[in-house]
Design a protein around this motif. Structure first.
Motif, PDB file in Angstrom:
ATOM      1  N   HIS A   1       0.874  -1.183   0.000  1.00  0.00           N
ATOM      2  CA  HIS A   1       0.000   0.000   0.000  1.00  0.00           C
ATOM      3  C   HIS A   1       0.902   1.221   0.000  1.00  0.00           C
ATOM      4  O   HIS A   1       1.742   1.377   0.894  1.00  0.00           O
ATOM      5  N   ALA A   2       0.772   2.075  -0.993  1.00  0.00           N
ATOM      6  CA  ALA A   2       1.591   3.285  -1.057  1.00  0.00           C
ATOM      7  C   ALA A   2       0.704   4.449  -1.460  1.00  0.00           C
ATOM      8  O   ALA A   2       0.241   4.527  -2.604  1.00  0.00           O
ATOM      9  N   ARG A   3       0.455   5.352  -0.515  1.00  0.00           N
ATOM     10  CA  ARG A   3      -0.394   6.518  -0.809  1.00  0.00           C
ATOM     11  C   ARG A   3       0.308   7.777  -0.356  1.00  0.00           C
ATOM     12  O   ARG A   3       0.684   7.918   0.797  1.00  0.00           O
ATOM     13  N   ASP A   4       0.458   8.675  -1.295  1.00  0.00           N
ATOM     14  CA  ASP A   4       1.216   9.892  -1.068  1.00  0.00           C
ATOM     15  C   ASP A   4       0.301  11.036  -0.663  1.00  0.00           C
ATOM     16  O   ASP A   4      -0.900  11.019  -0.922  1.00  0.00           O
ATOM     17  N   SER A   5       0.880  12.036  -0.036  1.00  0.00           N
ATOM     18  CA  SER A   5       0.115  13.221   0.355  1.00  0.00           C
ATOM     19  C   SER A   5       0.148  14.291  -0.717  1.00  0.00           C
ATOM     20  O   SER A   5      -0.473  15.340  -0.569  1.00  0.00           O
ATOM     21  N   GLY A   6       0.874  14.036  -1.801  1.00  0.00           N
ATOM     22  CA  GLY A   6       1.034  15.027  -2.852  1.00  0.00           C
ATOM     23  C   GLY A   6       2.434  15.584  -2.922  1.00  0.00           C
ATOM     24  O   GLY A   6       2.810  16.242  -3.900  1.00  0.00           O
TER      25      GLY A   6
ATOM     26  N   ALA B   1       6.040   9.826   0.158  1.00  0.00           N
ATOM     27  CA  ALA B   1       5.676   8.420   0.356  1.00  0.00           C
ATOM     28  C   ALA B   1       6.173   7.567  -0.801  1.00  0.00           C
ATOM     29  O   ALA B   1       6.673   6.450  -0.593  1.00  0.00           O
ATOM     30  N   GLU B   2       6.027   8.058  -2.014  1.00  0.00           N
ATOM     31  CA  GLU B   2       6.502   7.309  -3.177  1.00  0.00           C
ATOM     32  C   GLU B   2       8.013   7.123  -3.122  1.00  0.00           C
ATOM     33  O   GLU B   2       8.527   6.032  -3.353  1.00  0.00           O
ATOM     34  N   SER B   3       8.733   8.200  -2.795  1.00  0.00           N
ATOM     35  CA  SER B   3      10.192   8.136  -2.717  1.00  0.00           C
ATOM     36  C   SER B   3      10.648   7.193  -1.614  1.00  0.00           C
ATOM     37  O   SER B   3      11.528   6.341  -1.824  1.00  0.00           O
TER      38      SER B   3
ATOM     39  N   GLY C   1      -0.818   6.375  -7.806  1.00  0.00           N
ATOM     40  CA  GLY C   1       0.359   7.228  -7.792  1.00  0.00           C
ATOM     41  C   GLY C   1       0.710   7.777  -9.159  1.00  0.00           C
ATOM     42  O   GLY C   1      -0.062   7.699 -10.119  1.00  0.00           O
ATOM     43  N   THR C   2       1.897   8.332  -9.251  1.00  0.00           N
ATOM     44  CA  THR C   2       2.346   8.969 -10.485  1.00  0.00           C
ATOM     45  C   THR C   2       2.850   7.933 -11.486  1.00  0.00           C
ATOM     46  O   THR C   2       3.227   6.817 -11.125  1.00  0.00           O
ATOM     47  N   THR C   3       2.879   8.341 -12.742  1.00  0.00           N
ATOM     48  CA  THR C   3       3.420   7.478 -13.786  1.00  0.00           C
ATOM     49  C   THR C   3       4.901   7.204 -13.542  1.00  0.00           C
ATOM     50  O   THR C   3       5.382   6.095 -13.776  1.00  0.00           O
ATOM     51  N   ALA C   4       5.625   8.206 -13.057  1.00  0.00           N
ATOM     52  CA  ALA C   4       7.054   8.032 -12.777  1.00  0.00           C
ATOM     53  C   ALA C   4       7.273   6.979 -11.692  1.00  0.00           C
ATOM     54  O   ALA C   4       8.194   6.149 -11.794  1.00  0.00           O
ATOM     55  N   PHE C   5       6.443   6.994 -10.655  1.00  0.00           N
ATOM     56  CA  PHE C   5       6.545   6.010  -9.577  1.00  0.00           C
ATOM     57  C   PHE C   5       6.237   4.616 -10.111  1.00  0.00           C
ATOM     58  O   PHE C   5       6.949   3.644  -9.813  1.00  0.00           O
ATOM     59  N   ALA C   6       5.196   4.508 -10.935  1.00  0.00           N
ATOM     60  CA  ALA C   6       4.845   3.218 -11.521  1.00  0.00           C
ATOM     61  C   ALA C   6       5.998   2.673 -12.363  1.00  0.00           C
ATOM     62  O   ALA C   6       6.351   1.491 -12.258  1.00  0.00           O
ATOM     63  N   LYS C   7       6.578   3.515 -13.171  1.00  0.00           N
ATOM     64  CA  LYS C   7       7.683   3.087 -14.029  1.00  0.00           C
ATOM     65  C   LYS C   7       8.877   2.620 -13.201  1.00  0.00           C
ATOM     66  O   LYS C   7       9.502   1.593 -13.506  1.00  0.00           O
TER      67      LYS C   7
ATOM     68  N   LYS D   1     -14.819   9.827 -13.221  1.00  0.00           N
ATOM     69  CA  LYS D   1     -14.678  11.016 -14.050  1.00  0.00           C
ATOM     70  C   LYS D   1     -13.411  11.778 -13.697  1.00  0.00           C
ATOM     71  O   LYS D   1     -12.744  12.352 -14.568  1.00  0.00           O
ATOM     72  N   ASN D   2     -13.053  11.786 -12.416  1.00  0.00           N
ATOM     73  CA  ASN D   2     -11.846  12.498 -11.984  1.00  0.00           C
ATOM     74  C   ASN D   2     -10.651  11.561 -11.837  1.00  0.00           C
ATOM     75  O   ASN D   2      -9.695  11.873 -11.136  1.00  0.00           O
ATOM     76  N   GLY D   3     -10.698  10.416 -12.551  1.00  0.00           N
ATOM     77  CA  GLY D   3      -9.614   9.442 -12.478  1.00  0.00           C
ATOM     78  C   GLY D   3      -8.703   9.435 -13.694  1.00  0.00           C
ATOM     79  O   GLY D   3      -8.053   8.424 -13.987  1.00  0.00           O
ATOM     80  N   ALA D   4      -8.616  10.574 -14.400  1.00  0.00           N
ATOM     81  CA  ALA D   4      -7.809  10.634 -15.627  1.00  0.00           C
ATOM     82  C   ALA D   4      -6.347  10.304 -15.371  1.00  0.00           C
ATOM     83  O   ALA D   4      -5.699   9.633 -16.188  1.00  0.00           O
ATOM     84  N   ASN D   5      -5.813  10.758 -14.241  1.00  0.00           N
ATOM     85  CA  ASN D   5      -4.401  10.480 -13.944  1.00  0.00           C
ATOM     86  C   ASN D   5      -4.149   8.990 -13.777  1.00  0.00           C
ATOM     87  O   ASN D   5      -3.104   8.475 -14.200  1.00  0.00           O
ATOM     88  N   VAL D   6      -5.098   8.299 -13.160  1.00  0.00           N
ATOM     89  CA  VAL D   6      -4.950   6.850 -12.994  1.00  0.00           C
ATOM     90  C   VAL D   6      -5.053   6.164 -14.351  1.00  0.00           C
ATOM     91  O   VAL D   6      -4.307   5.226 -14.648  1.00  0.00           O
TER      92      VAL D   6
END
Length: 333
Positions: free
Chosen positions: A200-205, A209-211, A234-240, A260-265
């Motif tokens: 489980h990895a959830r960042d505050s923005g 947390a990702e790092s 998370g971010t695409t960079a973190f996923a990669k 609708k607000n899940g475009a980043n995912v």
């Protein structure tokens, strides 16, 4: 439990061996809302099996106010004319206090379990007692306990009730240190027991947390370890970085990819090869569109599969087949 930062706009009832790398292109369709479901099967001779790789059954049936036996009968009846069928569910025990409740669901043939300590429960960790408890659970259910977790880092939720300043609502430093320690301990235990790891990895923005999560995993996880980073928001960079670092790691996507607000995912879904994806609900949280606000349950996985198929512009059968194979590689189910 992976309630994402996207979940706040809805009701609380609404959380391989392949070495394929991520593609750098993001489809223009990645930002569209995907809500289609797979159609009924043109031929009843073949059913596509799916697994909900992450759900909290004890929470689901408390909210539904029903029994598992009744629910699974309803799911089976609805799937009679469909092209897909629910093969298995992995239910999650997030703290010692609920392991026994979660354990009760292992009596059902299609239900498996993962047990650990969620980062938001890190304060209940008792080094020897908790580890002994997890080892005992594995001894008791050697074929049913499929992973350690979920464990990891969650800096999104403020854990200090005395902090009221909005600028300091992210997880304070002392809680972060405890989460990091508990995460490391569970990584080591997963390796000792030769079990997959649910992260489980959830960042505050802030990206902290990702790092931190990536640093801890690179230091303590085996490169070839089977890992499921669940409810990825998370971010695409973190996923990669995760996918490049661990060739047997898979990313789990939930109903958030239909929001609708899940475009980043959806961008991350598009950038992740289907052979690195597993399907999950994280029920009872984050029910996919059009069920937002309802109790999310494993029977909603086909909606998520359809969303992944739409983003990748591939037949949903491809998603069912790939994700089923990915689940088998990670969990042996």
């Amino acid at each position: 439990v992976g309630r994402s930062r996207f979940a706040s706009s809805s009701s609380s009832s609404s959380s391989s061996s392949s070495s394929s790398s991520m593609t750098s292109r993001i489809s223009p369709n990645a930002a569209t809302t995907a809500t289609e479901t797979p159609s009924t099967s043109p031929s009843p001779r073949h059913k596509y099996g799916y697994v909900d790789t992450h759900a909290h059954l004890e929470m689901i049936f408390e909210k539904l106010d029903s029994k598992y036996e009744e629910w699974i009968e309803t799911v089976r009846a609805k799937e009679q004319e469909k092209m897909y069928t629910l093969d298995s569910v992995i239910t999650i025990g997030c703290k010692p206090q609920n392991w026994r409740t979660v354990e009760d669901y292992l009596q059902f043939p299609e239900v498996y379990g993962a047990f650990g300590v969620h980062p938001l429960n890190a304060s209940v960790w008792e080094e020897h007692a908790t580890i002994d408890g997890l080892k005992e659970m594995h001894r008791k259910y050697p074929t049913k306990m499929k992973a350690i977790g979920e464990c990891g880092l969650d800096y999104f939720v403020r854990q200090d009730p005395n902090v009221v300043d909005a600028k300091e609502r992210a997880c304070p430093l002392n809680c972060r240190k405890q989460q990091q320690f508990v995460f490391k301990e569970q990584i080591l235990l997963a390796k000792e027991l030769q079990l997959p790891l649910v992260v489980h990895a959830r960042d505050s923005g802030s990206g902290d947390a990702e790092s931190d999560c990536l640093d801890i995993m690179r230091e303590h996880c085996d490169k070839e370890q089977n890992i499921h980073v669940h409810c990825f928001t998370g971010t695409t960079a973190f996923a990669k970085a995760l996918l490049d670092s661990f060739p047997n790691l898979k990313l789990g996507f939930t109903g958030v990819c239909t929001f609708k607000n899940g475009a980043n995912v959806r961008e991350v879904v598009k950038a992740t090869d289907v052979d690195r994806i597993v399907l999950e609900t994280d029920g009872p949280f984050m029910a996919p569109t059009p069920f937002r606000g309802q109790t999310c349950h494993p029977g909603m996985v086909p909606r998520i599969a359809a969303a992944v198929a739409r983003v990748h512009d591939v037949p949903v059968e491809r998603v069912f087949d790939a994700c089923r194979a990915n689940t088998r590689r990670v969990y042996g189910i």
